[in-house]
Design an enzyme around this catalytic site. Structure first.
Site: not given
Length: 257
Positions: A174, A220, A187, A191, A52
C-alpha cells in the site's frame, strides 16, 4: 530553405539527444525496468486472498491471459463460484482453475503438499485497522502484523523452493507502506515491513522478479472489514475508498488502490 532548416534543426536535435542519452543511461542502471515482461500463458499462479477484491480481479485477468490459477482463501464457497465463473468466461483457456481453503493466520495448515511447482506467487491476503495508538491493545497490532506480514513471510518461505528461478513473487502492499497515516498504525507498520521484506528477498536473487505493489485506494469492501480498537470489524467503508468507482473483475484500475 537550408537557412530555415539550420535555424530549426536544434529544436529537433537537442530533445532527441536528451532522449537517446536518457534511454542509454536507463539501460545501464540495474533494476526491474530492464527485465523482460512475464508471459502468463500456461504459468502456474498462486493467489492468496483470492475470494474478493484485488485477488479475485487478478484471478480473472490471469485466467484471461492463459495462466493456471490456484486460488487460496477462507471462503471455499466463493472460491468455487469464482472458478466456475472463470471457466465460463474464458473457455479458450484449457488450464482448469483450482482452489483450496487457506487461512493466512494458520499457514502451517495450508495446502502446500498439494501445490506443484509454480511460476508466480501473489501474496495478496490482507487486513486493515482503524484506531489510535493509545486505544489499540497489543493483540490487535499482532493480528494485523500476523496477517499482513508474518503470514506472507511464511507462505513465501514454504513455496520458495517450488517457484521457478525465472518466476515472480508479488506482494500487495500500500501507499501506506511508504507514508504512514494516523489511526492506521498497525496497517502502515505491516506494509512498511512487507516492503522491506521484498527488498531483502529481491537482493537474495532467489527468483528473477520480486514486486511490491504500493497500491492506493480501491473500492473493494476492504475498509469495512478493518478492525477497530476492540478487534472487531468496523462494518463501514472508508470515505476515501467510497469515492473510487466500484472495483470490477479486471485490473484496469488496479494501480489506483
Amino acid at each position: 530553405m537550408q537557412e530555415l532548416f539550420r535555424e530549426y534543426l536544434p529544436l529537433f536535435v537537442v530533445p532527441l539527444s536528451v532522449y537517446v542519452a536518457y534511454k542509454a543511461l536507463n539501460r545501464l542502471i540495474p533494476g526491474a525496468h530492464n527485465l523482460p515482461n512475464v508471459d502468463f500463458k500456461n504459468k502456474v499462479v498462486v493467489i492468496t486472498g483470492a475470494s474478493s477484491g484485488i485477488g479475485k480481479a487478478l484471478a480473472f485477468e490471469l485466467q484471461k491471459r492463459g495462466a493456471k490459477v490456484i486460488l487460496l482463501a477462507r471462503s471455499v464457497n466463493k472460491l468455487k463460484e469464482i472458478c466456475e465463473e472463470l471457466k465460463t468466461a474464458f473457455p479458450l483457456n484449457q488450464n482448469e482453475p483450482i482452489y483450496y481453503y487457506f487461512d493466512i493466520n494458520e499457514v502451517e495448515n495450508g495446502p502446500w503438499n498439494s501445490i506443484p511447482k509454480i511460476d508466480i506467487l501473489v501474496n495478496n491476503a490482507g487486513l486493515s485497522m482503524r484506531g489510535s495508538i493509545e486505544s489499540t491493545p497489543i493483540n490487535v497490532h499482532r493480528q494485523v502484523m500476523d496477517t499482513n506480514f508474518f503470514g506472507h513471510v511464511e507462505v513465501t518461505r514454504l513455496l520458495l523452493p517450488k517457484i521457478d528461478p525465472n518466476g515472480c513473487i508479488v506482494a500487495t502492499s500500500s501507499v501506506q507502506g511508504k507514508v504512514a497515516l494516523p489511526y492506521r498504525c498497525s496497517y502502515s507498520a505491516s506494509k512498511h515491513a512487507i516492503q522491506a521484506f521484498c527488498d531483502s528477498l529481491r537482493a537474495e536473487e532467489k527468483v528473477r522478479h520480486v514486486l511490491c505493489v504500493s497500491a492506493g485506494y480501491i473500492n473493494t469492501g476492504f475498509g469495512s472489514r478493518a478492525l477497530d480498537a476492540e478487534g472487531k470489524p468496523v462494518g463501514v467503508e472508508d470515505e476515501n475508498q467510497k469515492k473510487i468507482d466500484h472495483f470490477r473483475n479486471d485490473t484496469s484500475n488496479f494501480e489506483s488502490h
